[in-house]
Design a protein around this motif. Structure first.
Motif, short mmCIF file in Angstrom:
data_model
loop_
_atom_site.label_atom_id
_atom_site.label_comp_id
_atom_site.label_asym_id
_atom_site.label_seq_id
_atom_site.Cartn_x
_atom_site.Cartn_y
_atom_site.Cartn_z
N LYS A 39 45.74 49.98 38.15
CA LYS A 39 46.34 49.26 37.98
C LYS A 39 46.16 48.04 38.44
N MET A 40 46.56 47.77 39.97
CA MET A 40 46.45 46.38 40.21
C MET A 40 44.75 46.04 41.12
N ARG A 41 43.81 46.56 40.76
CA ARG A 41 42.83 46.37 41.71
C ARG A 41 42.25 44.60 41.07
N PRO A 83 40.72 42.06 38.57
CA PRO A 83 40.20 42.59 37.64
C PRO A 83 38.67 42.67 38.27
N SER A 84 38.07 41.59 38.66
CA SER A 84 36.00 42.09 39.18
C SER A 84 36.03 42.81 39.75
N LYS A 126 35.27 47.38 39.64
CA LYS A 126 34.92 47.87 39.05
C LYS A 126 35.81 49.09 39.68
N PRO A 154 41.19 36.96 46.29
CA PRO A 154 39.40 37.06 46.86
C PRO A 154 38.64 37.86 45.58
N VAL A 155 37.62 36.92 45.37
CA VAL A 155 36.33 37.98 44.32
C VAL A 155 35.45 38.61 44.28
N LEU A 156 35.12 39.72 43.89
CA LEU A 156 34.16 40.39 44.15
C LEU A 156 33.01 40.25 43.66
#
Lengths: 558, 204
Positions: A191-193, A195-196, A198, A529-531
């Motif tokens: 649940k905690m990855r 949002p970007s 997968k 961070p953003v993937l």
């Protein structure tokens, strides 16, 4: 890459608590809920227990240097034997590999600020030291549990009762700890990855931890059931495992191995995860077969639940069971082989940097292939019946547990130490450590196979004089292993205090934990961070691959 | 394995709950934990079935089980699962008084179940050590009873907290929901246990 976008103005952390940037030293001795603190608590305590368990091993090997029982009394030898196994499995490898690396790395790798249940996490850790104290106490009240780490009845019901009960309680405590930890890992990864991210963009360590957690979740409570029945038998006069009153000792073995066979995967799956992180970074190549490695972890988890009876081929199991469990055991070699070949293919043509972490990873490959192959021989019922309860078995499982799990923990420590402490470990000292460990492992555990083939039984303090020379070789090897930890502990303590500064990303790795400071600030990132690309895209997108000071990646010196 | 480019500002709710338990994840965590707990009971059940399969006479003559009282007890426990569900339905409709009423009834029913179990223990005429069957019987029912007791504590904890104004509402009802899930778990285990220990004795 999972890199924080530095062009964006740093925003206030919404609703977050105001924390200092880092914890004080005494915070590490408290009921702290930060996953990084808990991870280090797990690692440090497990490394202390490693010394205790190793000390017992050295005493046992000293005893075995001569055929007679002239150094330890047989009871004390049995107590050391039991507690060496128990400590090394339940208080060293499992807490270090699962609790230590799992807690420290998972939130950092998936871009979370903490685990899903931080308080539960702290509780899970703090169940471990009391369990160790119970084992220690058992030595003072009745000389320690003496029936081996398997504690098979009827032996466990007729040897010293109070220490055996304490041993059971200690195991129930570490089992509870591991169940609570697994719940936490699963919910966190689920649940905690960020949002970007997968599922198939997660680092492979997280996949390994998913498989580990599922296994711990389903297998551990069955061990608890077995231990509860055993404690009832010992202390409350029931007769579950007393054949003269209608009970059945083989039932205990089934329950015990339903946990303890999967436990070997609990000890190796996180290590597979560490391997999948260390190898691509230091070989500068995308990992070969990402999905194959991820799914093979899950396959090992699933098949691993159906192979436990291969520990009981000589316990009067029915022939059809021997066939079924031989086949299912051999099937486990397939997903394991998939991993091994994927790592070798990753190394193939890579720009390999022989850092100490990489040396341990490559050393693990050779050790684990050897231990895996002897495991395949043991999985076949006819051969297993021949060498059952001999030193061949001891040699096999030490090859996979020491050559596999312990090498993997070392590789992980050398790889992530800069992230955890902000300082580099000393490389020359690390290489001394590696060479000593490698030689010691081969010298200690290879002759055991020969001893077993020629018929030396395990778990004995005295043996036939014909085995003397090989046993002395093993004892020398054990001393080399004992010496090998000295440069490591010196290295860790000295580097932690005064090592070279590491910077946020000394290995130029691409997974998310390297996007934050070393050591990470208390809630991991100022801005999450953003993937932007996958965890192993080495050599694909060099333009964005720059070091901490903006220098191109190829210039990295180790 | 090409990563995605995501330039939206990061607002995930993680920041808000940093270092706190994440409300929305608790239910998931509890269910995961209960899967694990069920395996412990499964271990006990497996032991029971092995002994049943290998014994000449099961249960032995001196340790026949009583059937009427446990059947009544089962009815009470199974219907309490429905009652507690009415309670959480009530709080989801912001009906605090309704929740307190239904949860209170559940506590009463659970307490009756436990009292019935104790009464049964005292009147069976055999103890834990009598034979292998009584070993299994007291161990499994005892462990289940312990779980019922823990469930009662959870429900009473919810009732205690519900005295505070606005503690539970149609928006915040994780506590009652978790108590309900735990209670259903206790129920499911009992149904398996009742079938194994009591109903199977009817089949010779």
């Amino acid at each position: 890459m999972a890199q924080a976008d530095l062009s964006m103005p740093p925003t206030e952390v919404q609703g977050g608590h105001k924390h200092p940037d880092k914890w004080k030293w005494y915070d590490y001795f408290t009921f702290n809920v930060d996953h990084k603190v808990i991870g280090i608590q797990y690692l440090v305590t497990s490394f202390l227990f490693y010394l205790v368990g190793g000390f017992m091993a050295v005493l046992m090997r000293t005893e075995l240097a001569t055929p007679d029982s002239d150094f330890l009394s047989p009871e004390l030898y049995n107590a050391f034997l039991t507690n060496h196994g128990t400590i090394m499995i339940f208080l060293w490898i499992v807490p270090a590999a699962i609790g230590g690396f799992g807690n420290y790395l998972i939130p950092l790798m998936i871009g979370a600020r903490d685990m899903a249940f931080p308080k539960l996490n702290a509780l899970a850790f703090w169940l471990n030291p009391p369990a160790g104290l119970l084992l220690a106490a058992s030595f003072f009240w009745g000389g320690g549990a003496q029936s081996g780490w398997t504690s098979y009845p009827p032996l466990s019901e007729i040897t010293a009762n109070l220490p055996q009960t304490l041993w059971c309680l200690a195991l129930v405590m570490v089992g509870t700890s591991s169940i609570l930890g697994s719940v936490n890992f699963l919910v966190t990864i689920w649940k905690m990855r960020v949002p970007s991210m997968k599922w198939d963009e997660m680092p492979l360590f997280c996949w390994a931890m998913v498989a580990t957690s599922i296994l711990a979740l389903f297998a551990t409570p069955v061990l608890a059931a077995a231990l509860i029945l055993l404690m009832f038998d010992i202390n409350l006069g029931t007769s579950f495992f007393k054949p003269d009153a209608g009970g059945n000792v083989v039932v205990y073995q089934h329950l015990f191995w339903f946990y303890s066979h999967p436990a070997v995967y609990l000890m190796i799956l996180p290590i597979f995860g560490i391997m999948s992180e260390v190898i691509p970074v230091h070989a500068r190549k995308p990992i070969f077969g990402y999905k194959a490695i991820a799914y093979s972890s899950l396959t090992i988890c699933l098949v691993g639940l159906f192979v436990w009876v291969h520990h009981m081929f000589t316990s009067g199991t029915a022939p059809w069971m021997r066939i079924f469990f031989t086949i299912s055991t051999l099937i486990v070699a397939v997903p394991t082989g998939v991993k091994i070949f994927s790592w070798v293919a990753t190394l193939w043509g890579g720009k390999i940097r022989y850092t100490t972490a990489m040396l341990f990873a490559v050393g693990l490959l050779s050790m684990f292939v050897f231990g895996g192959l002897s495991g395949v021989t043991l999985g076949a019922a006819p051969f297993d019946i021949h060498v059952h309860d001999t030193y061949y078995v001891v040699g096999h499982f030490h090859y996979v547990l020491f050559g596999g799990s312990v090498f993997g923990i070392y590789a992980g420590v050398y790889h992530w130490f800069p992230k955890m402490t902000g300082r580099m470990l000393n490389e020359p000292l690390g290489k001394v450590h590696f060479v000593l460990t490698f030689i010691g492992t081969i010298l200690t555990f290879t002759p055991m196979h020969q001893l077993g083939m020629s018929g030396m039984p395990r778990r004995v303090a005295m043996y036939d004089p014909q085995f003397t020379s090989l046993n002395q070789l093993v004892t020398v090897g054990a001393y080399v292993l004992a010496v090998s930890v000295i440069p490591f502990y010196i290295n860790v303590i000295w580097s932690w205090m005064a090592g070279a500064k590491a910077g946020p990303n000394p290995w130029n790795a691409l997974t998310m934990e390297w996007t934050t400071a070393s050591p990470p600030i208390i809630e991991n990132w100022e801005v999450l961070p953003v993937l932007t690309h996958g965890p192993y895209d080495y050599g694909m997108d060099r333009a964005s691959e720059v070091g901490p000071a903006g220098e191109p990646i190829e210039a990295t010196k180790v | 394995m090409q990563g995605t480019v995501d330039s939206t500002p990061v607002v995930t709710g993680h920041e808000v709950a940093a270092h706190e338990e994440h409300q929305d994840l608790r239910v998931l965590g509890l269910i995961t934990f209960l899967c694990s707990e069920f395996l412990m009971f499964a271990g006990f059940f497996a032991v029971f079935l092995v002994f049943r399969g290998s014994a000449a006479e099961w249960p032995p003559k001196e340790t026949e089980v009583e059937l009427l009282l446990p059947a009544v007890n089962t009815l009470i426990l199974v219907s309490s699962s429905w009652v507690i569900n009415l309670g959480t339905k009530a709080i989801k409709n912001n009906d605090l008084a309704g929740m307190r009423k239904w949860f209170g009834i559940t506590v009463a029913m659970g307490a009756v179940f436990l009292a019935g179990q104790v009464y049964e223990y005292m009147n069976l005429g055999y103890g834990l050590k009598t034979n292998l069957f009584s070993n299994c019987f007291y161990l499994t029912t005892g462990f289940h009873g312990l779980h019922v007791f823990i469930g009662l504590l959870l429900i009473m904890g919810v009732l205690w907290r519900s005295r505070r104004a606005d503690h539970y509402s149609s928006l915040a009802h994780t506590g009652p929901e978790m108590a309900e899930i735990y209670w259903h778990f206790v129920d499911v285990v009992w149904i398996v246990l009742f079938s194994l220990i009591y109903l199977l004795t009817l089949i010779k």
